[in-house]
Write a protein that holds these residues in place. Sequence first.
Motif, PDB file in Angstrom:
ATOM      1  N   HIS A   1      46.254  73.697 -10.561  1.00  0.00           N
ATOM      2  CA  HIS A   1      46.894  72.788 -11.125  1.00  0.00           C
ATOM      3  C   HIS A   1      46.742  71.243 -11.006  1.00  0.00           C
ATOM      4  N   VAL A   2      45.465  70.569 -11.496  1.00  0.00           N
ATOM      5  CA  VAL A   2      44.885  69.448 -11.018  1.00  0.00           C
ATOM      6  C   VAL A   2      45.095  68.353 -12.167  1.00  0.00           C
ATOM      7  N   ALA A   3      45.582  68.757 -13.200  1.00  0.00           N
ATOM      8  CA  ALA A   3      45.851  67.812 -14.264  1.00  0.00           C
ATOM      9  C   ALA A   3      47.122  67.907 -14.890  1.00  0.00           C
ATOM     10  N   GLN A   4      47.965  66.877 -15.192  1.00  0.00           N
ATOM     11  CA  GLN A   4      49.260  66.636 -15.816  1.00  0.00           C
ATOM     12  C   GLN A   4      48.962  66.628 -17.179  1.00  0.00           C
ATOM     13  N   ASP A   5      49.912  67.333 -17.817  1.00  0.00           N
ATOM     14  CA  ASP A   5      49.879  67.333 -19.331  1.00  0.00           C
ATOM     15  C   ASP A   5      50.630  66.039 -19.700  1.00  0.00           C
ATOM     16  N   ILE A   6      50.355  65.270 -20.859  1.00  0.00           N
ATOM     17  CA  ILE A   6      50.870  64.131 -21.302  1.00  0.00           C
ATOM     18  C   ILE A   6      50.481  63.782 -22.454  1.00  0.00           C
ATOM     19  N   ASP A   7      51.399  63.474 -23.384  1.00  0.00           N
ATOM     20  CA  ASP A   7      51.233  63.069 -24.738  1.00  0.00           C
ATOM     21  C   ASP A   7      50.412  61.733 -24.734  1.00  0.00           C
ATOM     22  N   SER A   8      49.403  61.597 -25.678  1.00  0.00           N
ATOM     23  CA  SER A   8      48.451  60.335 -25.950  1.00  0.00           C
ATOM     24  C   SER A   8      49.332  59.106 -26.122  1.00  0.00           C
ATOM     25  N   ARG A   9      50.427  59.335 -26.887  1.00  0.00           N
ATOM     26  CA  ARG A   9      51.030  57.954 -27.194  1.00  0.00           C
ATOM     27  C   ARG A   9      51.758  57.579 -25.729  1.00  0.00           C
ATOM     28  N   GLU A  10      52.225  58.396 -25.040  1.00  0.00           N
ATOM     29  CA  GLU A  10      52.962  57.936 -23.627  1.00  0.00           C
ATOM     30  C   GLU A  10      51.741  57.279 -22.939  1.00  0.00           C
ATOM     31  N   PHE A  11      50.556  58.195 -22.835  1.00  0.00           N
ATOM     32  CA  PHE A  11      49.590  57.663 -21.835  1.00  0.00           C
ATOM     33  C   PHE A  11      49.081  56.156 -22.187  1.00  0.00           C
ATOM     34  N   TYR A  12      48.933  56.075 -23.586  1.00  0.00           N
ATOM     35  CA  TYR A  12      48.414  54.610 -23.923  1.00  0.00           C
ATOM     36  C   TYR A  12      49.477  53.566 -24.135  1.00  0.00           C
ATOM     37  N   SER A  13      50.778  54.052 -23.504  1.00  0.00           N
ATOM     38  CA  SER A  13      51.699  52.995 -23.933  1.00  0.00           C
ATOM     39  C   SER A  13      52.097  52.150 -22.502  1.00  0.00           C
ATOM     40  N   LYS A  14      50.927  52.685 -21.485  1.00  0.00           N
ATOM     41  CA  LYS A  14      51.337  52.109 -20.156  1.00  0.00           C
ATOM     42  C   LYS A  14      49.882  51.370 -19.761  1.00  0.00           C
ATOM     43  N   ALA A  15      49.936  50.378 -18.794  1.00  0.00           N
ATOM     44  CA  ALA A  15      48.498  50.167 -18.132  1.00  0.00           C
ATOM     45  C   ALA A  15      48.285  51.237 -17.197  1.00  0.00           C
ATOM     46  N   PRO A  16      46.995  51.487 -16.730  1.00  0.00           N
ATOM     47  CA  PRO A  16      46.537  52.579 -15.933  1.00  0.00           C
ATOM     48  C   PRO A  16      47.341  52.280 -14.619  1.00  0.00           C
ATOM     49  N   ASN A  17      47.589  51.367 -13.945  1.00  0.00           N
ATOM     50  CA  ASN A  17      48.152  51.261 -12.493  1.00  0.00           C
ATOM     51  C   ASN A  17      49.519  51.671 -12.753  1.00  0.00           C
ATOM     52  N   SER A  18      50.273  51.861 -13.924  1.00  0.00           N
ATOM     53  CA  SER A  18      51.585  52.212 -14.034  1.00  0.00           C
ATOM     54  C   SER A  18      51.888  53.667 -14.412  1.00  0.00           C
ATOM     55  N   ILE A  19      50.633  54.320 -14.538  1.00  0.00           N
ATOM     56  CA  ILE A  19      50.433  55.703 -14.990  1.00  0.00           C
ATOM     57  C   ILE A  19      50.535  56.565 -13.456  1.00  0.00           C
ATOM     58  N   VAL A  20      49.476  56.070 -12.522  1.00  0.00           N
ATOM     59  CA  VAL A  20      49.134  56.853 -11.311  1.00  0.00           C
ATOM     60  C   VAL A  20      49.905  56.555 -10.412  1.00  0.00           C
ATOM     61  N   ASN A  21      50.181  57.331  -9.387  1.00  0.00           N
ATOM     62  CA  ASN A  21      50.905  57.271  -8.031  1.00  0.00           C
ATOM     63  C   ASN A  21      49.885  57.123  -6.881  1.00  0.00           C
ATOM     64  N   TYR A  22      50.036  56.382  -6.230  1.00  0.00           N
ATOM     65  CA  TYR A  22      49.075  55.835  -5.276  1.00  0.00           C
ATOM     66  C   TYR A  22      49.300  56.643  -3.884  1.00  0.00           C
ATOM     67  N   SER A  23      48.624  57.445  -3.312  1.00  0.00           N
ATOM     68  CA  SER A  23      48.809  58.396  -2.148  1.00  0.00           C
ATOM     69  C   SER A  23      47.557  58.636  -1.647  1.00  0.00           C
ATOM     70  N   CYS A  24      47.435  58.770  -0.490  1.00  0.00           N
ATOM     71  CA  CYS A  24      46.420  59.574   0.420  1.00  0.00           C
ATOM     72  C   CYS A  24      45.099  58.656  -0.304  1.00  0.00           C
ATOM     73  N   GLY A  25      44.948  57.497  -0.499  1.00  0.00           N
ATOM     74  CA  GLY A  25      43.683  56.971  -0.856  1.00  0.00           C
ATOM     75  C   GLY A  25      43.149  57.283  -2.197  1.00  0.00           C
ATOM     76  N   GLU A  26      43.658  57.917  -2.851  1.00  0.00           N
ATOM     77  CA  GLU A  26      43.010  58.533  -4.172  1.00  0.00           C
ATOM     78  C   GLU A  26      42.622  57.461  -5.198  1.00  0.00           C
ATOM     79  N   ARG A  27      41.254  57.743  -5.724  1.00  0.00           N
ATOM     80  CA  ARG A  27      40.817  56.881  -6.733  1.00  0.00           C
ATOM     81  C   ARG A  27      40.472  57.520  -8.047  1.00  0.00           C
ATOM     82  N   GLU A  28      40.892  58.874  -8.158  1.00  0.00           N
ATOM     83  CA  GLU A  28      40.646  59.509  -9.374  1.00  0.00           C
ATOM     84  C   GLU A  28      42.003  60.381  -9.695  1.00  0.00           C
TER      85      GLU A  28
END
Length: 177
Positions: free
Chosen positions: A49-76
């Motif tokens: 389970h490495v990818a989260q399911d999300i509706d495209s309308r929700e994904f494209y409603s926010k800037a990328p920095n608002s979609i992700v959660n920063y932890s452990c130095g991830e970049r992808e």
Amino acid sequence: MLDFQSSYTDCQSEILTEFPIGYRFLPTDEELVTHYLSNKVFYRPLPAHVAQDIDSREFYSKAPNSIVNYSCGEREWYFFLHEDEDFLVENNPNRIVGDKIGFWKSTGQEKSICNLDGNVFASKFQFTYFSGIFPNARKTHWKMDEYRLPSQCQTAHSFQEEEWVLVRLKRGMEYSS
């Protein structure tokens, strides 16, 4: 719909318990399509389970920095986008974000992903995120790879009313919103 932050944090915790210490998820394009996207489209079990399911309308409603959660130095980060047929127009090179807070611009031609026999079994599109409104938009360090199976593959399974797309969201070396 899903709550990005809490769902993604739960997903990360689950991932960390599945893999050994020091493990990094660095799949090739072929591995992403073969083991993840194809399995998702055809309702087969995923290897992890490495990818989260999300509706495209929700994904494209926010800037990328608002979609992700920063932890452990991830970049992808990885997402399965559920697209309904009315949302994205085929061959549209740009994806407008939110209330015109930015847009994803295509950065080239579609790339074919081939198997060992040279047969095309998926396609990859690359995008760069621009903050603001054209022509004054500012290029950011956010990149996105979008993986798709051929449309005949998706439509061959008429039980599906939507398409699944696998997205790899990448943050460049310098952070920019």
